[in-house]
Write an enzyme that holds these catalytic residues in place. Structure first.
Site, PDB file in Angstrom:
ATOM      1  N   CYS A  23      -4.520  11.400   8.391  1.00  0.00           N
ATOM      2  CA  CYS A  23      -4.212  10.410   9.430  1.00  0.00           C
ATOM      3  C   CYS A  23      -5.333   9.358   9.405  1.00  0.00           C
ATOM      4  O   CYS A  23      -6.148   9.339   8.481  1.00  0.00           O
ATOM      5  CB  CYS A  23      -4.101  11.100  10.784  1.00  0.00           C
ATOM      6  SG  CYS A  23      -5.577  12.019  11.262  1.00  0.00           S
ATOM      7  N   ARG A  58      -2.157   6.641  17.720  1.00  0.00           N
ATOM      8  CA  ARG A  58      -2.669   7.057  16.412  1.00  0.00           C
ATOM      9  C   ARG A  58      -3.375   8.405  16.541  1.00  0.00           C
ATOM     10  O   ARG A  58      -3.986   8.698  17.570  1.00  0.00           O
ATOM     11  CB  ARG A  58      -3.704   6.042  15.873  1.00  0.00           C
ATOM     12  CG  ARG A  58      -3.175   4.637  15.577  1.00  0.00           C
ATOM     13  CD  ARG A  58      -2.287   4.597  14.361  1.00  0.00           C
ATOM     14  NE  ARG A  58      -1.858   3.245  14.021  1.00  0.00           N
ATOM     15  CZ  ARG A  58      -0.746   2.655  14.467  1.00  0.00           C
ATOM     16  NH1 ARG A  58       0.047   3.289  15.317  1.00  0.00           N
ATOM     17  NH2 ARG A  58      -0.422   1.434  14.075  1.00  0.00           N
ATOM     18  N   TYR A  66       0.850  -1.204   0.000  1.00  0.00           N
ATOM     19  CA  TYR A  66       0.000   0.000   0.000  1.00  0.00           C
ATOM     20  C   TYR A  66       0.880   1.246   0.000  1.00  0.00           C
ATOM     21  O   TYR A  66       0.641   2.200  -0.755  1.00  0.00           O
ATOM     22  CB  TYR A  66      -0.871  -0.064   1.253  1.00  0.00           C
ATOM     23  CG  TYR A  66      -1.787   1.094   1.517  1.00  0.00           C
ATOM     24  CD1 TYR A  66      -3.021   1.191   0.872  1.00  0.00           C
ATOM     25  CD2 TYR A  66      -1.462   2.066   2.468  1.00  0.00           C
ATOM     26  CE1 TYR A  66      -3.895   2.242   1.163  1.00  0.00           C
ATOM     27  CE2 TYR A  66      -2.330   3.111   2.760  1.00  0.00           C
ATOM     28  CZ  TYR A  66      -3.539   3.197   2.105  1.00  0.00           C
ATOM     29  OH  TYR A  66      -4.406   4.236   2.399  1.00  0.00           O
TER      30      TYR A  66
HETATM   31  P1  NAP Z   1     -13.241   2.785   1.525  1.00  0.00           P
HETATM   32  O1  NAP Z   1     -14.329   3.179   2.456  1.00  0.00           O
HETATM   33  O2  NAP Z   1     -12.709   1.396   1.573  1.00  0.00           O
HETATM   34  O3  NAP Z   1     -13.733   3.095   0.051  1.00  0.00           O
HETATM   35  C1  NAP Z   1     -12.975   2.714  -1.054  1.00  0.00           C
HETATM   36  C2  NAP Z   1     -13.642   3.257  -2.286  1.00  0.00           C
HETATM   37  O4  NAP Z   1     -12.866   2.861  -3.423  1.00  0.00           O
HETATM   38  C3  NAP Z   1     -15.066   2.725  -2.492  1.00  0.00           C
HETATM   39  O5  NAP Z   1     -15.863   3.774  -2.988  1.00  0.00           O
HETATM   40  C4  NAP Z   1     -14.854   1.653  -3.569  1.00  0.00           C
HETATM   41  O6  NAP Z   1     -16.008   1.451  -4.376  1.00  0.00           O
HETATM   42  C5  NAP Z   1     -13.747   2.288  -4.382  1.00  0.00           C
HETATM   43  N1  NAP Z   1     -13.007   1.304  -5.181  1.00  0.00           N
HETATM   44  C6  NAP Z   1     -12.242   0.270  -4.709  1.00  0.00           C
HETATM   45  N2  NAP Z   1     -11.769  -0.439  -5.754  1.00  0.00           N
HETATM   46  C7  NAP Z   1     -12.205   0.166  -6.901  1.00  0.00           C
HETATM   47  C8  NAP Z   1     -12.054  -0.097  -8.283  1.00  0.00           C
HETATM   48  N3  NAP Z   1     -11.310  -1.135  -8.731  1.00  0.00           N
HETATM   49  N4  NAP Z   1     -12.666   0.720  -9.157  1.00  0.00           N
HETATM   50  C9  NAP Z   1     -13.426   1.761  -8.723  1.00  0.00           C
HETATM   51  N5  NAP Z   1     -13.592   2.072  -7.432  1.00  0.00           N
HETATM   52  C10 NAP Z   1     -13.001   1.270  -6.519  1.00  0.00           C
HETATM   53  O7  NAP Z   1     -11.989   3.754   1.667  1.00  0.00           O
HETATM   54  P2  NAP Z   1     -11.847   5.126   2.445  1.00  0.00           P
HETATM   55  O8  NAP Z   1     -11.475   4.797   3.841  1.00  0.00           O
HETATM   56  O9  NAP Z   1     -13.001   6.007   2.148  1.00  0.00           O
HETATM   57  O10 NAP Z   1     -10.537   5.719   1.765  1.00  0.00           O
HETATM   58  C11 NAP Z   1     -10.581   6.780   0.821  1.00  0.00           C
HETATM   59  C12 NAP Z   1      -9.161   7.222   0.535  1.00  0.00           C
HETATM   60  O11 NAP Z   1      -8.573   7.715   1.725  1.00  0.00           O
HETATM   61  C13 NAP Z   1      -8.249   6.109   0.018  1.00  0.00           C
HETATM   62  O12 NAP Z   1      -7.455   6.589  -1.015  1.00  0.00           O
HETATM   63  C14 NAP Z   1      -7.432   5.748   1.247  1.00  0.00           C
HETATM   64  O13 NAP Z   1      -6.175   5.225   0.863  1.00  0.00           O
HETATM   65  C15 NAP Z   1      -7.317   7.082   1.934  1.00  0.00           C
HETATM   66  N6  NAP Z   1      -7.085   7.008   3.393  1.00  0.00           N
HETATM   67  C16 NAP Z   1      -7.943   6.314   4.200  1.00  0.00           C
HETATM   68  C17 NAP Z   1      -7.694   6.246   5.563  1.00  0.00           C
HETATM   69  C18 NAP Z   1      -8.601   5.489   6.506  1.00  0.00           C
HETATM   70  O14 NAP Z   1      -8.280   5.416   7.708  1.00  0.00           O
HETATM   71  N7  NAP Z   1      -9.722   4.933   6.064  1.00  0.00           N
HETATM   72  C19 NAP Z   1      -6.574   6.904   6.100  1.00  0.00           C
HETATM   73  C20 NAP Z   1      -5.743   7.624   5.246  1.00  0.00           C
HETATM   74  C21 NAP Z   1      -6.001   7.670   3.892  1.00  0.00           C
HETATM   75  P3  NAP Z   1     -17.222   0.452  -3.928  1.00  0.00           P
HETATM   76  O15 NAP Z   1     -17.459   0.646  -2.463  1.00  0.00           O
HETATM   77  O16 NAP Z   1     -18.370   0.921  -4.740  1.00  0.00           O
HETATM   78  O17 NAP Z   1     -16.758  -0.933  -4.221  1.00  0.00           O
HETATM   79  P1  GDP Z   2      -2.953   1.162  11.113  1.00  0.00           P
HETATM   80  O1  GDP Z   2      -2.997   2.519  11.698  1.00  0.00           O
HETATM   81  O2  GDP Z   2      -2.607   1.166   9.670  1.00  0.00           O
HETATM   82  O3  GDP Z   2      -2.076   0.244  11.937  1.00  0.00           O
HETATM   83  O4  GDP Z   2      -4.427   0.616  11.101  1.00  0.00           O
HETATM   84  P2  GDP Z   2      -5.455  -0.166  12.019  1.00  0.00           P
HETATM   85  O5  GDP Z   2      -6.603   0.750  12.240  1.00  0.00           O
HETATM   86  O6  GDP Z   2      -5.739  -1.455  11.344  1.00  0.00           O
HETATM   87  O7  GDP Z   2      -4.774  -0.550  13.408  1.00  0.00           O
HETATM   88  C1  GDP Z   2      -4.365   0.344  14.381  1.00  0.00           C
HETATM   89  C2  GDP Z   2      -3.972  -0.361  15.665  1.00  0.00           C
HETATM   90  O8  GDP Z   2      -5.118  -0.924  16.277  1.00  0.00           O
HETATM   91  C3  GDP Z   2      -2.919  -1.497  15.582  1.00  0.00           C
HETATM   92  O9  GDP Z   2      -2.006  -1.289  16.647  1.00  0.00           O
HETATM   93  C4  GDP Z   2      -3.749  -2.762  15.868  1.00  0.00           C
HETATM   94  O10 GDP Z   2      -2.987  -3.754  16.531  1.00  0.00           O
HETATM   95  C5  GDP Z   2      -4.838  -2.223  16.797  1.00  0.00           C
HETATM   96  N1  GDP Z   2      -6.089  -3.013  16.818  1.00  0.00           N
HETATM   97  C6  GDP Z   2      -6.693  -3.470  17.940  1.00  0.00           C
HETATM   98  N2  GDP Z   2      -7.812  -4.157  17.646  1.00  0.00           N
HETATM   99  C7  GDP Z   2      -7.939  -4.105  16.284  1.00  0.00           C
HETATM  100  C8  GDP Z   2      -8.910  -4.626  15.398  1.00  0.00           C
HETATM  101  O11 GDP Z   2      -9.887  -5.273  15.748  1.00  0.00           O
HETATM  102  N3  GDP Z   2      -8.720  -4.363  14.063  1.00  0.00           N
HETATM  103  C9  GDP Z   2      -7.651  -3.636  13.607  1.00  0.00           C
HETATM  104  N4  GDP Z   2      -7.539  -3.395  12.306  1.00  0.00           N
HETATM  105  N5  GDP Z   2      -6.708  -3.159  14.445  1.00  0.00           N
HETATM  106  C10 GDP Z   2      -6.847  -3.380  15.773  1.00  0.00           C
END
Ligand code: NAP
Ligand code: GDP
Length: 318
Positions: free
Chosen positions: A164, A212, A136
């Site tokens: 974050c 975090r 990733y």
């Molecule tokens: P998410 O809830 O898992 O959503 C992912 C999205 O990507 C969904 O809309 C999904 O569509 C779409 N997608 C996946 N594969 C695809 C494909 N092959 N073609 C078209 N669309 C596709 O992710 P999120 O958490 O909102 O993340 C959004 C962005 O923020 C990402 O770039 C992620 O890397 C970044 N980000 C997330 C976090 C976090 O903690 N979640 C932290 C930092 C950065 P469907 O649902 O319709 O399948």
């Molecule tokens: P990260 O920030 O990319 O490590 O994303 P995560 O949200 O998956 O995990 C953050 C932290 O939460 C790590 O230290 C994990 O060990 C802890 N953790 C505790 N319980 C869980 C769980 O049920 N799911 C995940 N994904 N992480 C967990």
């Protein structure tokens, strides 16, 4: 008219942008939110057709293969390949279609593992990422390299944000691939649904000690919209809560247990991985632009997310 195409528009961050834009749409903007059913962005032809159909002038590129620590550890190659394909297709198709601005998403978890704190935007490429999510991380880092290339060779303003850890309504709550907050919420919900009694055990994976920074998806949505409208640089910008808001996983678990009014015990499964100990990021650059931005207090954002989840459990991504 600015036509803004949001890839990943059905996900956690995409749905938050939809929510914010409902009350903040400008007259000269048309917003289009798409998910994987509308186009497979890992396929060039499908991406090309999508752009041809919507003719965007601006793109917020959120679509990605996203997952928590344990999903990353077991699928590094898939995270690398799927994200490289999606990012290259979106950026290059945007360029071919004269899209004037693209805002893509990196993450604070792609920074080097061995680094000085707090982390800032200049450090993205300063060393190998943590071994748990190298696939990733390298795919995401390449977005920044590509953005620089599109600027140097073609004068394009394709930029990136570095959020974050994010949480909020419409997250992925599936036990196999969720991040920590939705993963723990799902476990608490399941524990409480047949009676919230003292004999129940709420298991948190790892030691609970890692730290975090967590941003509420609604706050992140407001900031990404600001970046699209106002931020005029190819250089990435960290979108994070303040350093003082950093939480241990144990604090997060306690807050969730309190919000669910959980009556049982909290246990830590120390046989499970902790991942990176911390990735404390500085939001000083963001604060220079938006010194007064108010982040939703963590407890309030958790309460809103839990309330949403309980109300929408049947339709949530479980
Ligand atoms: P998410 O809830 O898992 O959503 C992912 C999205 O990507 C969904 O809309 C999904 O569509 C779409 N997608 C996946 N594969 C695809 C494909 N092959 N073609 C078209 N669309 C596709 O992710 P999120 O958490 O909102 O993340 C959004 C962005 O923020 C990402 O770039 C992620 O890397 C970044 N980000 C997330 C976090 C976090 O903690 N979640 C932290 C930092 C950065 P469907 O649902 O319709 O399948
Ligand atoms: P990260 O920030 O990319 O490590 O994303 P995560 O949200 O998956 O995990 C953050 C932290 O939460 C790590 O230290 C994990 O060990 C802890 N953790 C505790 N319980 C869980 C769980 O049920 N799911 C995940 N994904 N992480 C967990």
């Amino acid at each position: 008219m600015n036509v803004v195409l949001v890839t990943g528009g059905t996900g956690l961050v995409g749905r938050a942008i939809q929510n914010v834009i409902e009350n903040d749409k400008r007259e000269n903007e048309k917003w289009i939110f798409i998910g994987s059913k509308d186009a497979d962005l890992s396929d060039k032809e499908s991406t090309r057709k999508l752009f041809e159909h919507h003719k965007p002038t601006h793109v917020i590129h959120l679509a990605a293969m996203v997952g928590g620590l344990f999903h990353n550890m077991s699928h590094n190659l898939d995270f690398l390949r799927n994200n490289i394909y999606m990012n290259d297709n979106v950026l290059h198709t945007a360029h071919e279609n004269n899209v004037v601005k693209v805002v893509s998403c990196l993450s604070t978890c792609i920074f080097p593992d061995k680094i000085s704190y707090p982390i800032d935007e200049t450090m993205v490429h300063n060393g190998p990422p943590h071994s748990s999510n190298y696939g990733y991380s390298h795919a995401k880092r390449l977005i920044d390299i590509a953005n620089r290339g599109y600027y140097d060779q073609h004068g394009r303003l394709y930029t990136s944000v570095i959020p974050c850890n994010v949480f909020g309504p419409h997250d992925n709550f599936h036990p196999n691939d969720s991040h920590v907050i939705p993963g723990l919420m799902r476990r608490l919900y399941d524990l409480c649904k047949d009676g919230n009694t003292e004999d129940k055990v709420f298991t948190v994976l790892g030691s609970g000690k890692p730290l975090r920074q967590f941003i509420y998806s609604i706050d992140l949505a407001k900031l990404i919209i600001w970046v699209l409208r106002e931020y005029e640089s190819v250089e990435p910008i960290i979108l994070s809560v303040d350093e003082a808001q950093e939480k241990s996983i144990a604090q997060v678990a306690e807050t969730l247990a309190q919000t669910f009014n959980f009556k049982g015990k909290v246990m830590y499964d120390t046989s499970a991985a902790d991942g990176q100990f911390k990735k404390t990021a500085s939001n000083a650059k963001l604060r220079k632009y938006l010194p007064d931005f108010q982040f939703t207090p963590f407890e309030q954002a958790i309460k809103e997310t839990v309330d949403w989840y309980i109300k929408n459990y049947d339709q949530a991504r479980n």
